[in-house]
Design a protein around this motif. Structure first.
Motif, short mmCIF file in Angstrom:
data_model
loop_
_atom_site.label_atom_id
_atom_site.label_comp_id
_atom_site.label_asym_id
_atom_site.label_seq_id
_atom_site.Cartn_x
_atom_site.Cartn_y
_atom_site.Cartn_z
N LEU A 84 40.15 44.71 44.53
CA LEU A 84 39.45 45.17 45.73
C LEU A 84 38.26 46.07 45.42
O LEU A 84 37.38 46.25 46.27
CB LEU A 84 40.42 45.91 46.65
N THR A 85 38.23 46.63 44.22
CA THR A 85 37.18 47.61 43.91
C THR A 85 36.25 47.20 42.77
O THR A 85 35.30 47.92 42.47
CB THR A 85 37.81 48.98 43.57
N GLU A 86 36.56 46.08 42.12
CA GLU A 86 35.73 45.59 41.02
C GLU A 86 35.44 44.10 41.25
O GLU A 86 36.14 43.45 42.03
CB GLU A 86 36.44 45.78 39.67
N GLU A 87 34.47 43.60 40.56
CA GLU A 87 34.12 42.19 40.67
C GLU A 87 34.96 41.35 39.72
O GLU A 87 34.76 41.40 38.50
CB GLU A 87 32.62 42.01 40.35
N SER A 88 35.93 40.63 40.26
CA SER A 88 36.81 39.73 39.49
C SER A 88 37.24 40.33 38.15
O SER A 88 36.93 39.80 37.08
CB SER A 88 36.12 38.39 39.26
N ASP A 135 38.78 40.26 52.19
CA ASP A 135 39.46 41.05 51.16
C ASP A 135 40.43 40.16 50.38
O ASP A 135 40.54 40.26 49.16
CB ASP A 135 40.27 42.20 51.78
N LEU A 136 41.15 39.31 51.10
CA LEU A 136 42.15 38.44 50.47
C LEU A 136 41.51 37.40 49.56
O LEU A 136 42.19 36.83 48.71
CB LEU A 136 43.00 37.76 51.55
N ALA A 137 40.21 37.18 49.71
CA ALA A 137 39.50 36.25 48.84
C ALA A 137 39.12 36.90 47.50
O ALA A 137 38.77 36.20 46.55
CB ALA A 137 38.23 35.74 49.53
N HIS A 138 39.21 38.24 47.42
CA HIS A 138 38.96 38.91 46.15
C HIS A 138 39.93 38.37 45.12
O HIS A 138 41.05 37.99 45.45
CB HIS A 138 39.12 40.43 46.28
N GLU A 139 39.52 38.41 43.89
CA GLU A 139 40.37 37.83 42.85
C GLU A 139 40.37 38.67 41.59
O GLU A 139 39.51 39.52 41.40
CB GLU A 139 39.92 36.41 42.54
N ARG A 148 41.94 32.40 37.70
CA ARG A 148 41.67 33.42 38.69
C ARG A 148 42.73 33.32 39.79
O ARG A 148 43.09 32.22 40.19
CB ARG A 148 40.29 33.22 39.32
N PHE A 149 43.21 34.47 40.24
CA PHE A 149 44.15 34.52 41.35
C PHE A 149 43.50 35.30 42.47
O PHE A 149 43.05 36.43 42.26
CB PHE A 149 45.43 35.24 40.94
N ASN A 150 43.41 34.70 43.67
CA ASN A 150 42.91 35.50 44.79
C ASN A 150 44.08 36.28 45.36
O ASN A 150 45.25 35.99 45.10
CB ASN A 150 42.17 34.65 45.82
N LEU A 151 43.76 37.32 46.12
CA LEU A 151 44.81 38.22 46.59
C LEU A 151 45.76 37.56 47.59
O LEU A 151 46.94 37.90 47.61
CB LEU A 151 44.20 39.50 47.16
#
Length: 175
Positions: A84-88, A135-139, A148-151
């Motif tokens: 949620l706070t960093e890019e992938s 937000d849930l698309a963040h990974e 990669r796993f999305n949230l």
């Protein structure tokens, strides 16, 4: 499925739905919310002998399962916050089997991890319920799996993880 495979994966492997809906997420978050209390109630009458019971030959003891869930879910909570706070972000995997043999697992009372799970899940559920679809698309990137796993998917995996290990504990209690 062999008896050993059934004991290893009593509820089967995680099956990601083709489309993750709000209904999936609501149910998964409810599982995560209820998990600490389910463990606490299941093991409320545990005796000294209970903690050394296993769910399969060469499987973890109930004590190791409880501490493993605390370890795993602490890592999960951190992974969510990183995503949620960093890019992938590339997350750090850990050797669960080795962690299960450390003194804080083999000699600490299970209630310590049950209490930790109660506190951790209280915070985790607040975070999960606050997430919107973007937000849930963040990974995060898991280097051991090379993917990669999305949230949204990760919420489902930890719903599965809770149910999977709760079933292990139930099987072990019957052994």
């Amino acid at each position: 499925m062999s008896d050993i495979e059934h004991l290893k994966y009593p509820i089967g492997n995680f099956q990601k739905p083709e489309v993750i809906t709000a209904t999936h997420l609501t149910g998964w978050i409810e599982t995560i919310q209820n998990f600490p209390e389910n463990v606490s109630q299941l093991l409320a009458d545990a005796t000294k002998e209970t903690w050394s019971k296993t769910y399969r030959p060469e499987g973890w003891t109930i004590l190791q399962l409880v501490h493993h869930c605390a370890d795993s879910h602490m890592n999960a909570f951190i992974r969510f916050k990183l995503a949620l706070t960093e890019e992938s972000p590339k997350i750090k995997p850990y050797h669960e089997d080795r962690w299960a043999l450390l003194p804080d697992v083999t000699s600490v009372d299970a209630q310590v991890s049950i209490n930790l799970l109660k506190s951790l899940h209280a915070r985790w559920v607040v975070l999960l319920r606050s997430l919107h679809s973007d937000d849930l698309a963040h990974e995060y990137i898991h280097p051991e799996h090379g993917k990669r796993f999305n949230l949204a998917e990760a919420v489902g995996m930890y719903d599965w993880h809770c149910r999977h290990h709760l079933e292990h504990m139930k099987i072990a209690l019957k052994s």
